[in-house]
Design a protein around this motif. Structure first.
Motif, mmCIF file in Angstrom:
data_model
loop_
_atom_site.group_PDB
_atom_site.id
_atom_site.type_symbol
_atom_site.label_atom_id
_atom_site.label_comp_id
_atom_site.label_asym_id
_atom_site.label_seq_id
_atom_site.Cartn_x
_atom_site.Cartn_y
_atom_site.Cartn_z
ATOM 1 N N SER A 1 38.024 49.906 41.780
ATOM 2 C CA SER A 1 36.712 49.926 42.437
ATOM 3 C C SER A 1 36.045 48.564 42.416
ATOM 4 N N PHE A 2 36.122 47.873 41.266
ATOM 5 C CA PHE A 2 35.487 46.565 41.187
ATOM 6 C C PHE A 2 36.266 45.525 41.980
ATOM 7 N N ALA A 3 37.588 45.645 41.991
ATOM 8 C CA ALA A 3 38.383 44.735 42.819
ATOM 9 C C ALA A 3 37.972 44.870 44.279
ATOM 10 N N LYS A 4 37.746 46.102 44.705
ATOM 11 C CA LYS A 4 37.336 46.348 46.089
ATOM 12 C C LYS A 4 35.942 45.783 46.344
ATOM 13 N N ALA A 5 35.000 46.020 45.421
ATOM 14 C CA ALA A 5 33.619 45.573 45.614
ATOM 15 C C ALA A 5 33.482 44.063 45.527
ATOM 16 N N ASN A 6 34.203 43.460 44.583
ATOM 17 C CA ASN A 6 34.025 42.042 44.295
ATOM 18 C C ASN A 6 34.964 41.162 45.106
ATOM 19 N N LEU A 7 36.176 41.650 45.346
ATOM 20 C CA LEU A 7 37.209 40.827 45.981
ATOM 21 C C LEU A 7 37.682 41.383 47.320
ATOM 22 N N ASN A 8 37.223 42.602 47.645
ATOM 23 C CA ASN A 8 37.617 43.267 48.892
ATOM 24 C C ASN A 8 39.133 43.442 49.008
ATOM 25 N N THR B 1 42.728 45.544 46.839
ATOM 26 C CA THR B 1 43.152 46.413 45.745
ATOM 27 C C THR B 1 43.421 45.537 44.526
ATOM 28 N N LEU B 2 43.541 46.183 43.384
ATOM 29 C CA LEU B 2 43.789 45.453 42.146
ATOM 30 C C LEU B 2 45.074 44.622 42.261
ATOM 31 N N ASP B 3 46.139 45.243 42.725
ATOM 32 C CA ASP B 3 47.413 44.516 42.824
ATOM 33 C C ASP B 3 47.365 43.426 43.889
ATOM 34 N N GLU B 4 46.642 43.677 44.988
ATOM 35 C CA GLU B 4 46.500 42.639 46.013
ATOM 36 C C GLU B 4 45.761 41.422 45.463
ATOM 37 N N SER B 5 44.727 41.683 44.642
ATOM 38 C CA SER B 5 43.967 40.567 44.081
ATOM 39 C C SER B 5 44.832 39.756 43.118
ATOM 40 N N LEU B 6 45.647 40.441 42.317
ATOM 41 C CA LEU B 6 46.545 39.719 41.410
ATOM 42 C C LEU B 6 47.552 38.878 42.194
ATOM 43 N N ALA B 7 48.010 39.411 43.325
ATOM 44 C CA ALA B 7 48.970 38.675 44.155
ATOM 45 C C ALA B 7 48.345 37.402 44.715
ATOM 46 N N VAL B 8 47.039 37.443 45.008
ATOM 47 C CA VAL B 8 46.345 36.251 45.510
ATOM 48 C C VAL B 8 46.269 35.178 44.417
ATOM 49 N N PHE B 9 46.055 35.615 43.174
ATOM 50 C CA PHE B 9 45.890 34.655 42.085
ATOM 51 C C PHE B 9 47.202 33.989 41.676
ATOM 52 N N GLU B 10 48.314 34.670 41.888
ATOM 53 C CA GLU B 10 49.590 34.155 41.367
ATOM 54 C C GLU B 10 49.900 32.734 41.848
ATOM 55 N N PRO B 11 49.845 32.454 43.158
ATOM 56 C CA PRO B 11 50.136 31.079 43.584
ATOM 57 C C PRO B 11 49.071 30.083 43.126
ATOM 58 N N VAL B 12 47.834 30.540 42.988
ATOM 59 C CA VAL B 12 46.763 29.661 42.511
ATOM 60 C C VAL B 12 47.066 29.218 41.083
ATOM 61 N N VAL B 13 47.391 30.187 40.222
ATOM 62 C CA VAL B 13 47.694 29.871 38.822
ATOM 63 C C VAL B 13 48.943 28.991 38.735
ATOM 64 N N ARG B 14 49.957 29.327 39.513
ATOM 65 C CA ARG B 14 51.208 28.548 39.472
ATOM 66 C C ARG B 14 50.968 27.092 39.876
ATOM 67 N N ARG B 15 50.231 26.891 40.976
ATOM 68 C CA ARG B 15 49.941 25.526 41.438
ATOM 69 C C ARG B 15 49.134 24.756 40.403
ATOM 70 N N ALA B 16 48.144 25.432 39.818
ATOM 71 C CA ALA B 16 47.317 24.766 38.814
ATOM 72 C C ALA B 16 48.157 24.344 37.610
ATOM 73 N N LYS B 17 49.006 25.253 37.133
ATOM 74 C CA LYS B 17 49.848 24.930 35.982
ATOM 75 C C LYS B 17 50.835 23.810 36.306
ATOM 76 N N ASP B 18 51.362 23.817 37.520
ATOM 77 C CA ASP B 18 52.282 22.745 37.934
ATOM 78 C C ASP B 18 51.589 21.384 37.903
ATOM 79 N N ASP B 19 50.271 21.400 38.082
ATOM 80 C CA ASP B 19 49.486 20.167 38.085
ATOM 81 C C ASP B 19 48.916 19.846 36.698
ATOM 82 N N GLY B 20 49.312 20.644 35.699
ATOM 83 C CA GLY B 20 48.856 20.394 34.338
ATOM 84 C C GLY B 20 47.441 20.831 34.045
ATOM 85 N N VAL B 21 46.908 21.737 34.860
ATOM 86 C CA VAL B 21 45.533 22.212 34.706
ATOM 87 C C VAL B 21 45.505 23.431 33.783
#
Length: 314
Positions: free
Chosen positions: A119-126, A128-148
Protein backbone atom coordinates in the motif's frame (compact mmCIF):
# COMPACT_ATOMS: atom_id res chain seq x y z
CA UNK A 1 20.33 30.04 24.31
CA UNK A 2 22.43 29.15 27.31
CA UNK A 3 20.68 26.32 29.07
CA UNK A 4 23.82 24.51 30.27
CA UNK A 5 21.61 21.81 31.79
CA UNK A 6 22.95 18.30 31.59
CA UNK A 7 21.45 15.05 32.78
CA UNK A 8 23.22 13.10 35.50
CA UNK A 9 25.28 10.42 33.79
CA UNK A 10 24.50 6.89 34.92
CA UNK A 11 25.81 4.34 32.39
CA UNK A 12 23.70 1.28 31.73
CA UNK A 13 25.36 -2.11 31.25
CA UNK A 14 25.60 -3.73 27.83
CA UNK A 15 24.79 -0.59 25.81
CA UNK A 16 27.03 0.78 23.04
CA UNK A 17 29.68 3.27 24.16
CA UNK A 18 29.07 5.54 21.17
CA UNK A 19 26.16 6.21 18.83
CA UNK A 20 26.16 7.78 15.37
CA UNK A 21 23.26 10.19 15.05
CA UNK A 22 21.95 10.29 11.50
CA UNK A 23 20.46 13.79 11.37
CA UNK A 24 17.48 14.06 8.99
CA UNK A 25 16.14 17.53 9.85
CA UNK A 26 17.38 19.31 6.75
CA UNK A 27 15.74 16.80 4.41
CA UNK A 28 13.00 14.80 6.11
CA UNK A 29 12.34 17.63 8.54
CA UNK A 30 11.87 20.41 6.00
CA UNK A 31 10.29 18.52 3.11
CA UNK A 32 6.73 18.96 4.42
CA UNK A 33 6.88 22.65 5.27
CA UNK A 34 4.09 24.61 3.63
CA UNK A 35 6.12 27.80 3.34
CA UNK A 36 9.25 27.72 1.20
CA UNK A 37 12.45 27.81 3.25
CA UNK A 38 15.12 29.87 1.46
CA UNK A 39 18.11 27.94 0.17
CA UNK A 40 20.59 30.00 2.20
CA UNK A 41 18.59 29.33 5.40
CA UNK A 42 18.78 25.60 4.68
CA UNK A 43 22.53 25.88 4.10
CA UNK A 44 22.94 27.80 7.38
CA UNK A 45 20.87 25.14 9.14
CA UNK A 46 23.20 22.40 7.89
CA UNK A 47 26.28 24.41 8.84
CA UNK A 48 24.93 25.03 12.35
CA UNK A 49 24.10 21.34 12.77
CA UNK A 50 27.69 20.53 11.81
CA UNK A 51 29.02 23.13 14.26
CA UNK A 52 26.96 21.43 16.99
CA UNK A 53 28.93 18.23 16.36
CA UNK A 54 26.68 16.23 14.05
CA UNK A 55 28.77 14.37 11.49
CA UNK A 56 26.05 12.73 9.37
CA UNK A 57 23.51 15.24 8.06
CA UNK A 58 21.09 14.27 5.33
CA UNK A 59 21.18 17.35 3.11
CA UNK A 60 18.40 17.13 0.53
CA UNK A 61 16.57 14.95 -1.98
CA UNK A 62 16.89 14.67 -5.74
CA UNK A 63 13.25 13.74 -6.11
CA UNK A 64 11.32 15.49 -8.92
CA UNK A 65 10.31 18.98 -7.65
CA UNK A 66 6.68 18.25 -8.51
CA UNK A 67 6.55 15.66 -5.73
CA UNK A 68 8.53 17.49 -3.05
CA UNK A 69 8.50 21.23 -3.85
CA UNK A 70 10.38 22.17 -0.68
CA UNK A 71 13.48 20.35 -1.95
CA UNK A 72 13.35 21.69 -5.50
CA UNK A 73 16.56 23.64 -4.79
CA UNK A 74 18.77 20.55 -4.35
CA UNK A 75 21.14 21.64 -7.15
CA UNK A 76 21.55 25.07 -5.58
CA UNK A 77 21.83 23.85 -1.98
CA UNK A 78 24.25 20.94 -2.19
CA UNK A 79 27.26 22.92 -3.53
CA UNK A 80 26.88 25.39 -0.64
CA UNK A 81 27.50 22.68 1.98
CA UNK A 82 29.25 19.75 0.30
CA UNK A 83 32.73 20.74 1.48
CA UNK A 84 31.96 20.92 5.20
CA UNK A 85 34.98 19.27 6.87
CA UNK A 86 34.42 15.96 8.62
CA UNK A 87 30.73 15.79 7.70
CA UNK A 88 28.97 13.15 5.63
CA UNK A 89 26.07 14.63 3.62
CA UNK A 90 23.81 11.87 2.29
CA UNK A 91 21.14 12.75 -0.27
CA UNK A 92 17.98 10.87 -1.19
CA UNK A 93 17.70 9.64 -4.78
CA UNK A 94 14.50 8.07 -6.17
CA UNK A 95 15.77 6.67 -9.47
CA UNK A 96 18.53 6.77 -12.10
CA UNK A 97 17.81 10.39 -12.98
CA UNK A 98 18.08 11.40 -9.33
CA UNK A 99 21.37 9.53 -9.07
CA UNK A 100 22.71 11.34 -12.15
CA UNK A 101 21.86 14.70 -10.57
CA UNK A 102 23.47 13.76 -7.25
CA UNK A 103 26.66 12.36 -8.77
CA UNK A 104 27.04 15.40 -11.02
CA UNK A 105 27.33 17.54 -7.89
CA UNK A 106 29.83 15.25 -6.21
CA UNK A 107 27.57 13.42 -3.74
CA UNK A 108 29.35 10.42 -2.20
CA UNK A 109 26.55 9.16 0.06
CA UNK A 110 23.08 8.40 -1.25
CA UNK A 111 19.91 6.84 0.10
CA UNK A 112 17.06 5.03 -1.65
CA UNK A 113 13.59 4.90 -0.14
CA UNK A 114 11.79 1.54 -0.20
CA UNK A 115 8.62 0.31 1.45
CA UNK A 116 7.85 -2.78 3.49
CA UNK A 117 4.23 -2.77 2.29
CA UNK A 118 2.35 -2.83 -1.01
CA UNK A 119 0.00 0.00 0.00
CA UNK A 120 2.76 2.45 0.86
CA UNK A 121 4.75 1.52 -2.23
CA UNK A 122 1.66 2.36 -4.26
CA UNK A 123 0.98 5.64 -2.41
CA UNK A 124 4.57 6.85 -2.23
CA UNK A 125 6.16 5.38 -5.36
CA UNK A 126 3.14 4.51 -7.53
CA UNK A 127 4.51 0.98 -7.99
CA UNK A 128 4.12 -2.44 -6.47
CA UNK A 129 6.64 -3.38 -3.82
CA UNK A 130 8.60 -5.62 -6.19
CA UNK A 131 8.45 -3.05 -9.00
CA UNK A 132 9.90 -0.41 -6.69
CA UNK A 133 12.74 -2.73 -5.66
CA UNK A 134 13.45 -3.41 -9.34
CA UNK A 135 13.80 0.35 -9.94
CA UNK A 136 16.33 0.67 -7.11
CA UNK A 137 18.54 -2.23 -8.20
CA UNK A 138 20.35 -0.45 -11.06
CA UNK A 139 20.58 2.74 -8.98
CA UNK A 140 22.31 0.92 -6.12
CA UNK A 141 24.55 -1.04 -8.51
CA UNK A 142 25.68 2.11 -10.36
CA UNK A 143 26.32 3.94 -7.10
CA UNK A 144 28.38 1.07 -5.69
CA UNK A 145 30.35 0.79 -8.94
CA UNK A 146 31.25 4.46 -8.44
CA UNK A 147 32.35 3.86 -4.84
CA UNK A 148 29.37 5.66 -3.32
CA UNK A 149 27.98 4.65 0.09
CA UNK A 150 24.33 3.56 -0.15
CA UNK A 151 21.67 3.55 2.56
CA UNK A 152 18.36 1.78 2.07
CA UNK A 153 15.37 3.25 3.88
CA UNK A 154 12.60 0.77 4.62
CA UNK A 155 9.38 2.56 5.52
CA UNK A 156 6.34 1.09 7.31
CA UNK A 157 8.39 -1.57 9.11
CA UNK A 158 6.11 -1.66 12.13
CA UNK A 159 2.70 -0.68 10.82
CA UNK A 160 0.89 0.74 7.80
CA UNK A 161 -2.11 3.13 7.85
CA UNK A 162 -3.87 1.08 5.17
CA UNK A 163 -2.79 -2.46 6.03
CA UNK A 164 -2.37 -2.30 9.80
CA UNK A 165 0.25 -4.60 11.34
CA UNK A 166 3.06 -5.58 8.96
CA UNK A 167 4.28 -9.21 9.07
CA UNK A 168 7.85 -9.29 10.33
CA UNK A 169 8.98 -11.68 7.61
CA UNK A 170 7.72 -9.29 4.97
CA UNK A 171 9.97 -6.58 6.43
CA UNK A 172 12.89 -9.02 6.52
CA UNK A 173 12.32 -9.91 2.85
CA UNK A 174 12.61 -6.27 1.79
CA UNK A 175 15.66 -5.71 4.01
CA UNK A 176 17.43 -8.73 2.56
CA UNK A 177 16.59 -7.63 -0.99
CA UNK A 178 18.19 -4.24 -0.38
CA UNK A 179 21.26 -5.84 1.19
CA UNK A 180 21.54 -8.23 -1.75
CA UNK A 181 21.48 -5.26 -4.13
CA UNK A 182 24.48 -3.82 -2.32
CA UNK A 183 23.09 -1.37 0.27
CA UNK A 184 25.74 -0.69 2.91
CA UNK A 185 23.22 0.09 5.63
CA UNK A 186 19.48 -0.05 6.23
CA UNK A 187 17.20 2.30 8.14
CA UNK A 188 14.11 0.69 9.66
CA UNK A 189 11.30 3.24 9.61
CA UNK A 190 8.39 3.37 12.04
CA UNK A 191 6.63 5.73 9.66
CA UNK A 192 3.36 6.06 11.62
CA UNK A 193 4.93 5.73 15.06
CA UNK A 194 3.10 2.60 16.23
CA UNK A 195 6.08 0.45 17.29
CA UNK A 196 6.67 -0.60 20.88
CA UNK A 197 9.90 -1.94 22.41
CA UNK A 198 8.98 -5.64 22.22
CA UNK A 199 8.05 -5.24 18.56
CA UNK A 200 11.41 -3.57 17.89
CA UNK A 201 13.34 -6.36 19.64
CA UNK A 202 11.43 -9.05 17.76
CA UNK A 203 12.16 -7.52 14.34
CA UNK A 204 15.83 -6.92 15.12
CA UNK A 205 16.22 -10.50 16.41
CA UNK A 206 14.62 -11.95 13.28
CA UNK A 207 16.82 -9.80 11.03
CA UNK A 208 19.86 -11.04 12.95
CA UNK A 209 18.78 -14.66 12.45
CA UNK A 210 18.35 -14.00 8.73
CA UNK A 211 21.83 -12.54 8.29
CA UNK A 212 21.13 -8.81 8.67
CA UNK A 213 23.17 -7.85 11.76
CA UNK A 214 22.76 -4.82 14.04
CA UNK A 215 25.92 -3.15 12.72
CA UNK A 216 24.31 -2.47 9.32
CA UNK A 217 21.02 -1.21 10.79
CA UNK A 218 19.81 2.24 11.72
CA UNK A 219 16.43 2.92 13.31
CA UNK A 220 14.05 5.76 12.42
CA UNK A 221 11.28 6.22 14.95
CA UNK A 222 8.38 8.64 14.93
CA UNK A 223 6.94 9.83 18.22
CA UNK A 224 3.25 9.67 17.29
CA UNK A 225 2.37 7.63 20.40
CA UNK A 226 5.27 8.83 22.55
CA UNK A 227 7.26 5.62 22.05
CA UNK A 228 10.31 6.85 20.10
CA UNK A 229 12.81 6.97 22.98
CA UNK A 230 11.59 3.68 24.47
CA UNK A 231 11.98 2.05 21.06
CA UNK A 232 15.43 3.60 20.67
CA UNK A 233 16.48 2.11 24.01
CA UNK A 234 15.31 -1.33 22.85
CA UNK A 235 17.39 -0.93 19.69
CA UNK A 236 20.44 0.11 21.72
CA UNK A 237 20.05 -3.02 23.87
CA UNK A 238 20.16 -5.06 20.67
CA UNK A 239 23.44 -3.37 19.63
CA UNK A 240 22.16 -0.85 17.07
CA UNK A 241 24.48 2.18 17.00
CA UNK A 242 22.93 4.35 14.26
CA UNK A 243 19.86 6.35 15.28
CA UNK A 244 17.95 8.65 12.93
CA UNK A 245 16.56 11.84 14.41
CA UNK A 246 15.56 15.35 13.43
CA UNK A 247 16.79 18.56 15.06
CA UNK A 248 13.93 20.15 16.95
CA UNK A 249 11.62 17.26 16.08
CA UNK A 250 10.95 18.65 12.60
CA UNK A 251 9.11 16.60 10.04
CA UNK A 252 6.85 13.66 9.43
CA UNK A 253 5.72 11.85 6.33
CA UNK A 254 3.51 13.51 3.67
CA UNK A 255 2.06 10.14 2.61
CA UNK A 256 1.15 8.93 6.10
CA UNK A 257 -1.47 11.25 7.53
CA UNK A 258 -1.24 9.92 11.06
CA UNK A 259 2.53 10.38 11.28
CA UNK A 260 3.34 13.31 13.55
CA UNK A 261 6.95 14.06 13.97
CA UNK A 262 10.36 12.51 13.96
CA UNK A 263 12.25 11.77 17.15
CA UNK A 264 13.84 15.07 18.17
CA UNK A 265 17.64 14.97 18.12
CA UNK A 266 17.81 16.97 21.37
CA UNK A 267 15.56 14.49 23.18
CA UNK A 268 17.74 11.65 21.89
CA UNK A 269 20.98 13.37 22.94
CA UNK A 270 19.62 14.06 26.44
CA UNK A 271 18.88 10.37 26.91
CA UNK A 272 22.15 9.15 25.38
CA UNK A 273 24.28 11.55 27.44
CA UNK A 274 22.45 10.45 30.58
CA UNK A 275 23.39 6.88 29.72
CA UNK A 276 27.03 7.85 29.24
CA UNK A 277 26.88 7.16 25.51
CA UNK A 278 29.10 9.42 23.39
CA UNK A 279 27.53 11.34 20.50
CA UNK A 280 30.00 14.15 19.83
CA UNK A 281 27.08 16.59 20.00
CA UNK A 282 27.04 19.85 21.94
CA UNK A 283 23.47 19.94 23.26
CA UNK A 284 23.44 23.69 23.94
CA UNK A 285 24.56 24.52 20.41
CA UNK A 286 22.10 22.05 18.91
CA UNK A 287 19.24 23.49 20.97
CA UNK A 288 20.18 27.02 19.90
CA UNK A 289 20.10 25.84 16.28
CA UNK A 290 16.60 24.42 16.67
CA UNK A 291 15.37 27.60 18.36
CA UNK A 292 16.85 29.57 15.45
CA UNK A 293 15.12 27.34 12.88
CA UNK A 294 11.83 27.45 14.77
CA UNK A 295 11.95 31.26 14.49
CA UNK A 296 12.41 30.94 10.71
CA UNK A 297 9.42 28.57 10.57
CA UNK A 298 7.40 30.87 12.87
CA UNK A 299 6.41 28.21 15.36
CA UNK A 300 7.90 26.64 18.51
CA UNK A 301 9.93 23.46 18.34
CA UNK A 302 7.97 20.35 19.35
CA UNK A 303 11.07 18.95 21.08
CA UNK A 304 10.55 18.71 24.82
CA UNK A 305 14.26 19.18 25.47
CA UNK A 306 14.46 22.28 23.26
CA UNK A 307 11.51 23.78 25.13
CA UNK A 308 12.92 22.91 28.55
CA UNK A 309 16.39 24.30 27.85
CA UNK A 310 15.29 27.41 25.98
CA UNK A 311 12.75 28.31 28.67
CA UNK A 312 15.53 28.39 31.26
CA UNK A 313 16.71 31.64 29.68
CA UNK A 314 13.34 33.38 29.81
Amino acid sequence: MTGHALPMTVPAPDLPSRVRIYEVGARDGLQNEKLAVPTEVKADFIRKLAEAGLTTIEATSFVHPKWVPQLADAEALFPLVKDLPGVSLPVLVPNDRGLDRALALGARNIAVFASATESFAKANLNRTLDESLAVFEPVVRRAKDDGVHVRGYVSMCFGDPWEGAVPLRQVVRVCKALRDMGCDELSLGDTIGVATPGHVRELLSLLDEEGVPADVIGVHFHDTYGQALANTYAALQHGVTTIDSSAGGLGGCPYARSATGNLATEDLVWMLHGLGIETGVDLDRLTATSVWMAAHLDRPSPSRTVRALSHKDQ
